[in-house]
Scaffold this active site. Structure first.
Site, PDB file in Angstrom:
ATOM      1  N   SER A 209       0.848  -1.189   0.000  1.00 26.77           N
ATOM      2  CA  SER A 209       0.000   0.000   0.000  1.00 26.77           C
ATOM      3  C   SER A 209       0.884   1.239   0.000  1.00 26.77           C
ATOM      4  O   SER A 209       2.108   1.142  -0.037  1.00 26.77           O
ATOM      5  CB  SER A 209      -0.882   0.002   1.250  1.00 26.77           C
ATOM      6  N   LYS A 210       0.233   2.371   0.079  1.00 31.64           N
ATOM      7  CA  LYS A 210       0.958   3.654   0.059  1.00 31.64           C
ATOM      8  C   LYS A 210       2.052   3.720   1.122  1.00 31.64           C
ATOM      9  O   LYS A 210       3.058   4.377   0.941  1.00 31.64           O
ATOM     10  CB  LYS A 210      -0.023   4.803   0.317  1.00 31.64           C
ATOM     11  N   ARG A 211       1.812   3.037   2.221  1.00 28.33           N
ATOM     12  CA  ARG A 211       2.788   3.069   3.311  1.00 28.33           C
ATOM     13  C   ARG A 211       4.150   2.543   2.881  1.00 28.33           C
ATOM     14  O   ARG A 211       5.169   2.849   3.481  1.00 28.33           O
ATOM     15  CB  ARG A 211       2.300   2.212   4.483  1.00 28.33           C
ATOM     16  N   THR A 215       3.430   5.779  -4.667  1.00 24.17           N
ATOM     17  CA  THR A 215       2.178   5.147  -5.058  1.00 24.17           C
ATOM     18  C   THR A 215       2.007   5.148  -6.570  1.00 24.17           C
ATOM     19  O   THR A 215       1.482   4.220  -7.127  1.00 24.17           O
ATOM     20  CB  THR A 215       0.985   5.866  -4.425  1.00 24.17           C
TER      21      THR A 215
END
Ligand code: GLU
Length: 436
Positions: A209-211, A215
């Site tokens: 994910s973005k983490r 992105t």
């Protein structure tokens, strides 16, 4: 003829998962002499934007995943309505008047699939045979209104009309497949071959994910990755040839790729590996291309060209290369003013050593390599006894006089890049500072 598609929804940036799915679809089509389609699935009118669509298409183009056909799903609305009406007329779907979810006081006329409630079995090329009992899925809503079809219907109709033979997509779509097969059966569409790709996991084993980093694929482009490097790494995310070989161009992959090599388990995103693969591709560029592709900026083009081997050794992206030019390697372009105390930090004989090294250097002429400079200077440096500080007593201040930095490339490399004249002038500046 094999025909595959990438069907991104323009409700977000082109991210790693979609880029990998696109790559595998592209490769599968190329491997089998088929066609690769981009279908922008913009049926969610509220969340789809032109900006996201542009971002996705730009990213795919940057990666070199050229398409044979392009379709925007919203433009096929009349066809979707036609099929909806046919389904209703044939009793495979029905209009259901129900309270709106958004506003309970209003009534909406959604279209629901008449679920026959049965076992649906399909063979997934990666996972093997999968069976779902569809009873608990209920009567899926396939359109919000007769003129507002939803994803499941649009996907099935478009795959049928476009004659898609292979649906290769993320594992998160497995549970949608049963619903889509029911729609296919209702409208008499052929069933494509399915292959659901394992998820891409972050280093903590949760879904990527973005983490876990950038992105949008375009962020990697802007960070100075080469598309060749990025593609090569993406291909290794959950696929292998079964050998240790890991260096593949898009063309090589197009000749090699098959679904047999796709792993069943989740693929781990590994930024360090991406960087290493990218660096290997950067190193393949000629020195001149390296500068052009990296759009590298420096005050002196000749010195910049001489510095490329150093950059190739150290930088894993072009932005790292530019950072080196602006930081540690800025000394190549601007003469430093060394600090007297630091010059003297390896012993008090510095002036004597620098004079001697200058003398030795003056025996050389013309362009030098780091090796030829080293060969010339080492005998003097090696003649300094351990008690007097050894070779470091001369080479450290020399390096510092040339770079003005406590950390920099070795003095031989610096002299080879700066040239004999500029190097001698920097050493004389240091000698002046020592005398002051
Ligand atoms: N539009 C779907 C998505 O963005 C993909 C549909 C499909 O591949 O069948 O996830």
């Amino acid at each position: 003829m094999v025909k595959t598609r990438i069907a991104p929804s323009p409700t977000g940036w082109l991210h790693i998962g979609t880029a990998r799915t696109a790559l595998f679809n592209y490769l599968y089509a190329k491997r089998h002499g088929g066609q690769f389609v981009i279908r922008v699935e913009d049926t969610d009118r509220e969340r789809s934007t032109k900006e996201f669509e542009d971002n996705i298409l730009e990213g795919l183009a940057w990666l070199g995943l050229t398409h044979d056909e392009f379709v925007r799903q919203s433009e096929r609305l009349p066809r979707h309505i036609e099929i909806l009406e046919k389904m209703i007329a044939e009793g495979h779907a029905y209009v259901s008047e129900e309270p709106s979810k958004a506003d309970e006081s209003k009534t909406v006329s959604v279209v629901r699939l008449k679920n026959p409630g049965k076992d649906v079995t399909f063979t997934d090329e990666i996972r093997g045979e999968i069976t779902f009992n569809t009873t608990e899925l209920g009567d899926t809503v396939i359109a919000r209104a007769i003129d507002d079809p939803l994803y499941h219907l649009a996907v099935v109709v478009d795959d049928m009309d476009m004659e898609i033979t292979h649906v290769i997509r993320g594992e998160d779509h497995i549970s949608n497949t049963a619903r889509q097969i029911l729609i296919q059966e209702a409208i008499g569409a052929p069933r494509p071959v399915y292959a659901h790709l394992p998820l891409i996991l972050g280093s903590d084993r949760s879904k990527l994910s973005k983490r876990h980093g950038a992105t949008s694929i375009n962020d990697y482009r802007d960070e100075g990755f080469l598309p060749e490097g990025f593609i090569n790494y993406l291909a290794l995310l959950g696929w292998s040839t079964g050998t240790d070989e890991e260096d593949f161009s898009l063309e090589e992959l197009s000749a090699l790729f098959d679904l047999d090599g796709v792993h069943k388990g989740g693929a781990m995103w590994d930024r360090q590996k991406l960087l290493d693969v990218n660096q290997r591709w950067m190193r393949k560029e000629t020195d001149v291309n390296y500068i052009v592709k990296g759009n590298l900026q420096a005050p002196d083009q000749d010195i910049l060209r001489m510095a490329v081997p150093l950059l190739k050794e150290r930088a894993k992206t072009f932005s790292e290369a530019q950072e080196l030019l602006n930081g540690e390697l800025a000394c190549l372009f601007t003469a430093p003013t060394p600090d007297k105390d630091l010059l003297l930090s390896k012993g008090s004989d510095v002036s004597m050593h620098l004079e001697a090294l200058c003398e030795v250097l003056s025996t050389l002429s013309g362009e030098q390599t780091a090796e030829s400079v080293k060969e010339t200077l080492m005998p003097y440096a090696d003649s300094i006894t351990k008690e007097d500080g050894g070779r470091g007593a001369a080479l450290w201040p020399l390096r510092y006089a040339l770079s003005g930095l406590e950390r920099s490339p070795d003095p031989f490399t610096l002299i080879a890049i700066l040239g004999l004249h500029e190097s001698a002038s920097r050493v004389r500046t240091a000698l002046g500072i020592l005398q002051a």
